[in-house]
Write a protein that holds these residues in place. Structure first.
Motif, PDB file in Angstrom:
ATOM      1  N   GLU A   8      12.002  -6.294  28.654  1.00  0.00           N
ATOM      2  CA  GLU A   8      12.074  -6.466  30.020  1.00  0.00           C
ATOM      3  C   GLU A   8      10.709  -5.746  30.704  1.00  0.00           C
ATOM      4  OE1 GLU A   8      12.874  -7.193  34.029  1.00  0.00           O
ATOM      5  OE2 GLU A   8      13.971  -7.920  32.157  1.00  0.00           O
ATOM      6  N   ARG A   9      10.259  -4.593  29.874  1.00  0.00           N
ATOM      7  CA  ARG A   9       8.861  -3.967  30.581  1.00  0.00           C
ATOM      8  C   ARG A   9       7.791  -5.015  30.102  1.00  0.00           C
ATOM      9  NH1 ARG A   9       7.303   1.425  27.945  1.00  0.00           N
ATOM     10  NH2 ARG A   9       5.127   1.378  28.599  1.00  0.00           N
ATOM     11  N   GLY A  10       7.858  -5.436  28.913  1.00  0.00           N
ATOM     12  CA  GLY A  10       6.955  -6.454  28.577  1.00  0.00           C
ATOM     13  C   GLY A  10       6.661  -7.766  29.310  1.00  0.00           C
ATOM     14  N   ARG A  11       7.843  -8.053  29.721  1.00  0.00           N
ATOM     15  CA  ARG A  11       7.950  -9.220  30.752  1.00  0.00           C
ATOM     16  C   ARG A  11       7.386  -8.943  32.176  1.00  0.00           C
ATOM     17  NH1 ARG A  11      12.676 -10.593  28.015  1.00  0.00           N
ATOM     18  NH2 ARG A  11      13.972  -9.630  29.549  1.00  0.00           N
ATOM     19  N   GLU A  12       7.606  -7.899  32.577  1.00  0.00           N
ATOM     20  CA  GLU A  12       6.992  -7.078  33.845  1.00  0.00           C
ATOM     21  C   GLU A  12       5.347  -7.060  33.702  1.00  0.00           C
ATOM     22  OE1 GLU A  12       8.952  -3.345  34.668  1.00  0.00           O
ATOM     23  OE2 GLU A  12      10.806  -4.324  35.135  1.00  0.00           O
ATOM     24  N   ARG A  13       5.034  -6.553  32.600  1.00  0.00           N
ATOM     25  CA  ARG A  13       3.595  -6.619  32.487  1.00  0.00           C
ATOM     26  C   ARG A  13       2.954  -7.920  32.573  1.00  0.00           C
ATOM     27  NH1 ARG A  13       0.853  -2.037  33.189  1.00  0.00           N
ATOM     28  NH2 ARG A  13      -0.672  -3.244  31.937  1.00  0.00           N
ATOM     29  N   ILE A  14       3.428  -9.058  31.793  1.00  0.00           N
ATOM     30  CA  ILE A  14       3.037 -10.061  32.147  1.00  0.00           C
ATOM     31  C   ILE A  14       3.182 -10.769  33.323  1.00  0.00           C
ATOM     32  CG2 ILE A  14       3.658 -12.542  31.277  1.00  0.00           C
ATOM     33  CD1 ILE A  14       4.550 -11.436  28.450  1.00  0.00           C
ATOM     34  N   GLY A  15       4.091 -10.390  34.124  1.00  0.00           N
ATOM     35  CA  GLY A  15       4.218 -10.740  35.481  1.00  0.00           C
ATOM     36  C   GLY A  15       2.991 -10.282  36.310  1.00  0.00           C
ATOM     37  N   GLU A  16       2.750  -8.799  36.223  1.00  0.00           N
ATOM     38  CA  GLU A  16       1.641  -8.429  36.672  1.00  0.00           C
ATOM     39  C   GLU A  16       0.364  -8.964  36.308  1.00  0.00           C
ATOM     40  OE1 GLU A  16       1.923  -4.406  35.486  1.00  0.00           O
ATOM     41  OE2 GLU A  16       3.983  -3.878  36.478  1.00  0.00           O
ATOM     42  N   PHE A  17       0.208  -9.216  35.019  1.00  0.00           N
ATOM     43  CA  PHE A  17      -1.287  -9.882  34.684  1.00  0.00           C
ATOM     44  C   PHE A  17      -1.147 -11.331  35.369  1.00  0.00           C
ATOM     45  CE2 PHE A  17      -0.398  -7.638  30.400  1.00  0.00           C
ATOM     46  CZ  PHE A  17      -0.719  -6.327  30.950  1.00  0.00           C
ATOM     47  N   GLY A  18      -0.098 -12.131  35.184  1.00  0.00           N
ATOM     48  CA  GLY A  18       0.030 -13.369  35.890  1.00  0.00           C
ATOM     49  C   GLY A  18      -0.331 -13.402  37.525  1.00  0.00           C
ATOM     50  N   ALA A  19       0.133 -12.319  38.087  1.00  0.00           N
ATOM     51  CA  ALA A  19      -0.300 -12.373  39.423  1.00  0.00           C
ATOM     52  C   ALA A  19      -1.623 -12.054  39.726  1.00  0.00           C
ATOM     53  CB  ALA A  19       0.751 -11.151  40.018  1.00  0.00           C
ATOM     54  N   THR A  20      -2.057 -10.993  39.101  1.00  0.00           N
ATOM     55  CA  THR A  20      -3.688 -10.483  39.126  1.00  0.00           C
ATOM     56  C   THR A  20      -4.384 -11.836  38.925  1.00  0.00           C
ATOM     57  OG1 THR A  20      -3.019  -8.316  38.356  1.00  0.00           O
ATOM     58  CG2 THR A  20      -5.379  -9.179  38.310  1.00  0.00           C
ATOM     59  N   LEU A  21      -4.192 -12.781  37.819  1.00  0.00           N
ATOM     60  CA  LEU A  21      -5.014 -14.027  37.607  1.00  0.00           C
ATOM     61  C   LEU A  21      -4.529 -15.179  38.227  1.00  0.00           C
ATOM     62  CD1 LEU A  21      -5.054 -12.906  33.679  1.00  0.00           C
ATOM     63  CD2 LEU A  21      -6.874 -12.637  35.388  1.00  0.00           C
ATOM     64  N   ASP A  22      -3.560 -15.044  39.113  1.00  0.00           N
ATOM     65  CA  ASP A  22      -3.042 -16.468  39.688  1.00  0.00           C
ATOM     66  C   ASP A  22      -2.435 -17.309  38.650  1.00  0.00           C
ATOM     67  OD1 ASP A  22      -2.237 -17.388  42.139  1.00  0.00           O
ATOM     68  OD2 ASP A  22      -4.329 -18.410  42.340  1.00  0.00           O
ATOM     69  N   VAL A  23      -1.912 -17.065  37.710  1.00  0.00           N
ATOM     70  CA  VAL A  23      -1.398 -17.875  36.897  1.00  0.00           C
ATOM     71  C   VAL A  23      -0.188 -18.573  37.161  1.00  0.00           C
ATOM     72  CG1 VAL A  23      -0.577 -18.051  34.282  1.00  0.00           C
ATOM     73  CG2 VAL A  23      -2.662 -16.576  34.981  1.00  0.00           C
ATOM     74  N   ARG A  24       0.198 -19.961  36.878  1.00  0.00           N
ATOM     75  CA  ARG A  24       1.510 -20.675  37.530  1.00  0.00           C
ATOM     76  C   ARG A  24       2.489 -19.949  36.883  1.00  0.00           C
ATOM     77  NH1 ARG A  24      -1.177 -24.759  34.873  1.00  0.00           N
ATOM     78  NH2 ARG A  24       0.589 -25.028  33.393  1.00  0.00           N
ATOM     79  N   ASP A  25       3.845 -19.871  37.522  1.00  0.00           N
ATOM     80  CA  ASP A  25       4.882 -19.209  37.160  1.00  0.00           C
ATOM     81  C   ASP A  25       5.451 -19.890  35.910  1.00  0.00           C
ATOM     82  OD1 ASP A  25       5.165 -17.655  39.509  1.00  0.00           O
ATOM     83  OD2 ASP A  25       6.541 -18.899  40.522  1.00  0.00           O
ATOM     84  N   ALA A  26       5.446 -21.176  35.523  1.00  0.00           N
ATOM     85  CA  ALA A  26       5.646 -21.796  34.160  1.00  0.00           C
ATOM     86  C   ALA A  26       5.232 -21.217  33.055  1.00  0.00           C
ATOM     87  CB  ALA A  26       5.435 -23.212  34.225  1.00  0.00           C
ATOM     88  N   VAL A  27       3.628 -20.740  33.220  1.00  0.00           N
ATOM     89  CA  VAL A  27       2.892 -20.253  32.144  1.00  0.00           C
ATOM     90  C   VAL A  27       3.506 -18.833  31.923  1.00  0.00           C
ATOM     91  CG1 VAL A  27       0.540 -19.482  31.346  1.00  0.00           C
ATOM     92  CG2 VAL A  27       1.043 -21.568  32.896  1.00  0.00           C
ATOM     93  N   VAL A  28       3.604 -17.925  33.159  1.00  0.00           N
ATOM     94  CA  VAL A  28       4.277 -16.526  32.895  1.00  0.00           C
ATOM     95  C   VAL A  28       5.690 -16.631  32.311  1.00  0.00           C
ATOM     96  CG1 VAL A  28       5.279 -14.523  34.278  1.00  0.00           C
ATOM     97  CG2 VAL A  28       2.826 -15.726  34.891  1.00  0.00           C
ATOM     98  N   GLU A  29       6.370 -17.586  32.534  1.00  0.00           N
ATOM     99  CA  GLU A  29       7.628 -17.609  31.807  1.00  0.00           C
ATOM    100  C   GLU A  29       7.629 -17.969  30.222  1.00  0.00           C
ATOM    101  OE1 GLU A  29      10.425 -20.313  33.759  1.00  0.00           O
ATOM    102  OE2 GLU A  29       9.877 -19.700  35.697  1.00  0.00           O
ATOM    103  N   THR A  30       6.531 -18.785  29.963  1.00  0.00           N
ATOM    104  CA  THR A  30       6.334 -19.346  28.537  1.00  0.00           C
ATOM    105  C   THR A  30       6.248 -17.749  27.653  1.00  0.00           C
ATOM    106  OG1 THR A  30       5.905 -21.630  29.156  1.00  0.00           O
ATOM    107  CG2 THR A  30       5.024 -20.608  27.006  1.00  0.00           C
ATOM    108  N   ALA A  31       5.095 -17.192  28.626  1.00  0.00           N
ATOM    109  CA  ALA A  31       4.517 -15.912  27.792  1.00  0.00           C
ATOM    110  C   ALA A  31       5.556 -15.100  27.800  1.00  0.00           C
ATOM    111  CB  ALA A  31       3.189 -15.507  28.746  1.00  0.00           C
TER     112      ALA A  31
END
Length: 194
Positions: A8-31
């Motif tokens: 859960e913590r790792g997925r939260e970090r990925i979400g934070e990085f994705g938001a900072t970089l404006d990455v699509r939600d689908a990419v964040v989910e794959t990550a």
């Protein structure tokens, strides 16, 4: 901390990085799925959760064709670039899927959009990338730099107003890199508008 909490913590970090970089939600989910798969009870020892999360995002960006550089992800995660690259190789080994890291075409599309270039110029830049890659001048080059040069080259060929400064501003690629890659591409591609 149990593994579910770490996931859960790792997925939260990925979400934070994705938001900072404006990455699509689908990419964040794959990550997130990649992270959960590779960060296990057995593999977590000695591996930074943040670095593995960033590496999972980088691999997901490559799989999904998202135009995000490894250095941008390293900056967003506040980790050493070399650590990200090393951990990304490990992630690819763990998931059993080598990812082609040289794919400049998503960068071509992003830069063309940012610069407001015509569809014809975008398509020409994509062709420049294809021909130059087939001719062997892409080996060892950064996809973002290669794409930036192709955009500049295509705009010049089509007489669209787009300077090296404009491409530098849109891409973050240095003007020296743009100029060097442009010269390499021009030598092997020629005038592809004919």
């Amino acid at each position: 901390m149990d593994i579910e909490a770490l996931h859960e913590r790792g997925r939260e970090r990925i979400g934070e990085f994705g938001a900072t970089l404006d990455v699509r939600d689908a990419v964040v989910e794959t990550a997130g799925a990649i992270f959960t798969r590779v960060y296990t009870e057995e593999t977590q020892q000695g591996r930074s959760l943040t670095t593995v999360a960033a590496a999972a995002l980088y691999v997901a960006c490559k799989q999904e064709g998202a135009p995000v550089t490894s250095s941008a992800i390293a900056d967003a995660a506040d980790i050493e670039h070399s650590h990200l690259l090393r951990r990304s190789k490990w992630v690819q080994t763990e998931i059993g899927t080598p990812v082609d890291t040289f794919n400049p075409k998503p960068f071509v599309d992003e830069y063309a959009n940012t610069l407001g270039l015509s569809d014809e110029t975008r398509e020409l830049a994509r062709n420049v990338v294809t021909v130059a890659t087939e001719e062997g001048v892409a080996s060892g080059k950064s996809p973002s730099g290669f794409a930036a040069a192709a955009i500049y080259y295509a705009a010049k060929l089509r007489d669209e107003t787009c300077t090296q400064d404009d491409v530098h501003e849109a891409s973050g690629v240095s003007k020296i890199t743009i100029r060097n890659r442009y010269q390499e591409q021009a030598e092997v591609v020629g005038d592809v508008t004919r």
